[in-house]
Design a protein around this motif. Structure first.
Motif, short mmCIF file in Angstrom:
data_model
loop_
_atom_site.label_atom_id
_atom_site.label_comp_id
_atom_site.label_asym_id
_atom_site.label_seq_id
_atom_site.Cartn_x
_atom_site.Cartn_y
_atom_site.Cartn_z
N ALA A 1 -32.60 -23.25 13.14
CA ALA A 1 -33.05 -23.67 14.45
C ALA A 1 -32.40 -22.77 15.48
CB ALA A 1 -32.64 -25.11 14.68
N LYS A 2 -32.98 -22.79 16.67
CA LYS A 2 -32.43 -21.99 17.73
C LYS A 2 -31.01 -22.47 17.98
CE LYS A 2 -33.92 -20.32 22.17
NZ LYS A 2 -34.84 -20.50 23.29
N GLY A 3 -30.08 -21.54 18.16
CA GLY A 3 -28.72 -21.94 18.45
C GLY A 3 -27.92 -22.25 17.20
N GLU A 4 -28.50 -22.07 16.04
CA GLU A 4 -27.80 -22.32 14.78
C GLU A 4 -27.61 -21.01 14.05
OE1 GLU A 4 -29.10 -26.64 12.97
OE2 GLU A 4 -29.74 -24.79 11.99
N LYS A 5 -26.48 -20.93 13.39
CA LYS A 5 -26.24 -19.73 12.59
C LYS A 5 -25.49 -20.15 11.33
CE LYS A 5 -25.07 -15.74 14.83
NZ LYS A 5 -24.19 -14.71 15.42
N VAL A 6 -26.02 -19.77 10.19
CA VAL A 6 -25.32 -20.07 8.94
C VAL A 6 -24.22 -19.03 8.79
CG1 VAL A 6 -25.51 -20.22 6.44
CG2 VAL A 6 -27.39 -21.05 7.87
N ILE A 7 -23.00 -19.48 8.78
CA ILE A 7 -21.89 -18.52 8.68
C ILE A 7 -21.30 -18.45 7.28
CG2 ILE A 7 -21.35 -18.53 11.13
CD1 ILE A 7 -19.13 -20.48 10.59
N GLU A 8 -21.55 -19.50 6.51
CA GLU A 8 -21.16 -19.47 5.10
C GLU A 8 -22.23 -20.18 4.31
OE1 GLU A 8 -16.29 -19.88 5.54
OE2 GLU A 8 -17.37 -21.24 4.21
N ARG A 9 -22.52 -19.66 3.14
CA ARG A 9 -23.43 -20.36 2.22
C ARG A 9 -22.79 -20.32 0.84
NH1 ARG A 9 -29.68 -19.46 2.53
NH2 ARG A 9 -29.38 -21.09 4.08
N TRP A 10 -22.51 -21.51 0.35
CA TRP A 10 -21.88 -21.64 -0.97
C TRP A 10 -22.91 -22.05 -2.00
CZ3 TRP A 10 -16.72 -20.62 -1.90
CH2 TRP A 10 -15.92 -20.42 -0.78
N PHE A 11 -22.83 -21.41 -3.16
CA PHE A 11 -23.73 -21.74 -4.26
C PHE A 11 -22.89 -22.24 -5.43
CE2 PHE A 11 -27.38 -19.50 -2.53
CZ PHE A 11 -26.79 -18.56 -1.72
N VAL A 12 -23.19 -23.44 -5.88
CA VAL A 12 -22.49 -23.97 -7.05
C VAL A 12 -23.57 -24.36 -8.05
CG1 VAL A 12 -20.83 -25.67 -7.91
CG2 VAL A 12 -20.76 -24.98 -5.51
N GLN A 13 -23.45 -23.85 -9.25
CA GLN A 13 -24.46 -24.19 -10.25
C GLN A 13 -23.86 -24.15 -11.65
OE1 GLN A 13 -27.94 -21.66 -10.39
NE2 GLN A 13 -29.10 -23.21 -11.49
N HIS A 14 -24.30 -25.10 -12.43
CA HIS A 14 -23.94 -25.04 -13.84
C HIS A 14 -25.16 -24.56 -14.61
CE1 HIS A 14 -22.97 -26.44 -17.95
NE2 HIS A 14 -21.77 -26.07 -17.58
N GLU A 15 -25.05 -23.36 -15.18
CA GLU A 15 -26.16 -22.78 -15.94
C GLU A 15 -26.03 -23.22 -17.39
OE1 GLU A 15 -25.67 -18.61 -15.49
OE2 GLU A 15 -26.40 -18.57 -13.43
N SER A 16 -27.14 -23.75 -17.89
CA SER A 16 -27.04 -24.23 -19.27
C SER A 16 -27.22 -23.08 -20.24
CB SER A 16 -28.10 -25.29 -19.52
OG SER A 16 -29.36 -24.67 -19.52
N ARG A 17 -26.61 -23.24 -21.38
CA ARG A 17 -26.75 -22.27 -22.46
C ARG A 17 -27.73 -22.87 -23.44
NH1 ARG A 17 -21.66 -22.08 -24.30
NH2 ARG A 17 -20.99 -20.73 -22.61
N LYS A 18 -28.92 -22.27 -23.51
CA LYS A 18 -29.97 -22.89 -24.33
C LYS A 18 -29.74 -22.62 -25.79
CE LYS A 18 -33.21 -22.69 -20.64
NZ LYS A 18 -34.20 -21.90 -19.95
N GLY A 19 -30.25 -23.52 -26.58
CA GLY A 19 -30.27 -23.31 -28.02
C GLY A 19 -28.91 -23.46 -28.66
N ARG A 20 -28.03 -24.23 -27.99
CA ARG A 20 -26.71 -24.43 -28.60
C ARG A 20 -26.33 -25.88 -28.50
NH1 ARG A 20 -21.22 -21.01 -27.40
NH2 ARG A 20 -19.77 -22.51 -28.22
N ASP A 21 -25.84 -26.42 -29.60
CA ASP A 21 -25.48 -27.81 -29.60
C ASP A 21 -24.12 -27.98 -28.90
OD1 ASP A 21 -24.80 -30.28 -32.22
OD2 ASP A 21 -25.02 -30.44 -30.05
#
Lengths: 277, 217
Positions: free
Chosen positions: A74-94
């Motif tokens: 929006a006007k007057g807004e500025k994203v100064i930090e963007r954090w990404f948190v994700q758990h990536e799955s490992r496929k094909g493993r029990d």
């Protein structure tokens, strides 16, 4: 599923609505410039501005929630930090495979690695430019023309080319878990225009006759400085204490650590609790 | 076990900046290696706009300050020299005692080398000098130069701190398991000393290999 305590309502709602634990968590720290017609005393828009506003409700002056769907700042807004948190799955493993002993060894190694990640997060927060703004907001006795806001989502809204050029990325080395890996990174503005030169209004000393706890007030009385319809929740608090955003990110990791640290002598062969869906 | 080594980027500092810079770097490293229960304490540097984190342990603070004092004394005796401080983490292993060896030995698993180039800032000539050319405002340019230099040192220090964070993140496997009740891994801080025989031996070895004296690198 990892349980949270003392989580701000927005973060709580966000986690309840998540389809899966594998969705990324995107946390924006936004620097919001207050509108020009802003009453510094009551922290609310002046009446004439409210009347002329469109379909937006009063709350949009605080959170610009309607802008979120459009995916643009929006006007007057500025994203100064963007954090990404994700758990990536490992496929094909029990995830539950492995002996009890190896599971216990893996857990203690994982605990160590997550703790190291947590420590470096703690230090990194204080090195990013937003921290200085946070300190300015908290230490200054003046009412600033800007504030810091959190925004939690699961989608990564792209920046303009100009904004991207101003930002730097820092990746924390992913931590392997039994079912995949925990990934964390931050996109941040390497320099933010000097907010100390922004217009500010010194707080004039005023005698407040109806302070909280005053014998003159009704203890259940709502104060006019905040919209009556909006409950005073932690998100409001967060806008003035952005370090709590960071604390809650840490809490996410800390909760995971606390749960498993208490179960070193794990008897079951269940997987690490970050991704149990 | 591997001994991981991290050579931190060299910092060019003036004498009065040594204490703050070293405190910042040493405490940041130790904070990443104190994996027991700590009470983090934010510390704002006075000379730079940087906040670093200490473990909140008075004893640790005292030990680090003592080492920094020794280093500053060494710098005063060896001005305008490049120098190196080594922060090492080790494990204590017991071994078969013999006539010539101790019962325990130190197995170093990580070493951090902090590289400093301590310079003396050139003083500007006094305006009272007979031979001074007319200068419009020497005071202002000196101030600008000083603040520009200060900004450079701050940026370099920030780079070093990020270098520490990157190293800690990239290399985790060599860190020993966390023992219950133990807050810090055993560590030692080594500073150059003219009376240190080990340091002297190292210098001699380097001279034999390279043919000219060099500092630790």
């Amino acid at each position: 599923m990892v349980q949270f305590r003392e989580c701000p309502s927005e973060l709580e709602n966000f986690y309840l609505c998540r389809q899966s634990n594998f969705e990324p968590v995107v946390i924006d720290v936004i620097l919001e410039q207050k509108p020009l017609d802003w009453d510094p005393v009551t922290f609310s828009p002046k009446p004439d501005l409210v009347e002329h506003s469109s379909s937006k409700d009063k709350n949009s002056f605080f959170w610009n929630s309607d802008q979120e769907e459009s995916g643009c700042e929006a006007k007057g807004e500025k994203v100064i930090e963007r954090w990404f948190v994700q758990h990536e799955s490992r496929k094909g493993r029990d995830c539950s495979s492995g002996s009890r002993r190896s599971s216990s060894n893996n857990l203690s190694a994982l605990y160590k690695k997550l703790l190291l990640l947590l420590r470096s997060l703690y230090v990194t927060f204080r090195l990013l430019p937003a921290y200085k703004i946070f300190r300015d907001l908290n230490s200054s006795g003046q009412i600033r023309a800007f504030k810091l806001l959190p925004r939690v989502s699961s989608s990564d809204k792209s920046f303009t080319q100009k904004d991207e050029a101003e930002m730097q990325r820092f990746w924390f080395t992913p931590v392997d878990t039994s079912c995949g890996r925990l990934c964390l990174s931050v996109l941040y503005r390497s320099s933010i225009s000097d907010t100390s030169s922004q217009s500010s209004t010194p707080m004039s000393p005023q005698f407040i006759p109806d302070y909280v706890g005053s014998p003159l007030t009704d203890p259940l009385r709502r104060f006019p400085s905040l919209p009556v319809s909006q409950p005073i929740d932690r998100l409001q608090f967060l806008s003035h204490h952005p370090q709590h955003i960071q604390n809650h990110m840490l809490w996410f990791l800390t909760q995971a650590l606390a749960v498993r640290a208490a179960t070193y002598e794990l008897t079951s062969s269940s997987s690490w609790g970050i991704s149990t869906s | 076990m591997n001994c991981e080594v991290c050579q931190l980027k060299e910092l060019e500092v003036e004498h009065f900046e040594i204490r703050e810079v070293l405190r910042c770097i040493l405490h940041t490293i130790v904070f990443h290696r104190a994996l027991g229960l700590v009470r983090p304490k934010d510390v704002d540097l006075e000379l730079f706009e940087i906040t670093y984190v200490q473990c909140g342990d008075v004893e640790l603070e005292k030990k680090i300050d003592e080492k920094i004092d020794h280093f500053i004394s060494w710098v005063e005796k060896h001005p305008n020299k490049k120098s190196q401080i080594c922060l090492s983490f080790y494990e204590v292993k017991s071994k078969q005692p013999s006539w010539f060896t101790n019962k325990t030995e130190r197995l170093y698993w990580e070493q951090w080398y902090i590289n400093l180039n301590v310079t003396q800032h050139p003083k500007h000539h006094s305006s009272k000098s007979h031979h001074t050319k007319l200068v419009v405002d020497p005071g202002e340019s000196a101030t600008e130069e000083r603040s520009s230099r200060r900004a450079m040192v701050e940026a370099s220090l920030r780079e070093v701190l990020f270098q520490i964070i990157k190293f800690v993140n990239e290399k985790k496997d060599h860190v020993p398991p966390i023992s219950e009740g133990v807050i810090y891994f055993p560590y030692e801080i080594t500073i150059p000393s003219s009376s240190d025989s080990a340091f002297g031996m190292d210098m001699i070895k380097r001279m034999l290999h390279s043919g000219h004296p060099t500092m630790l690198s």
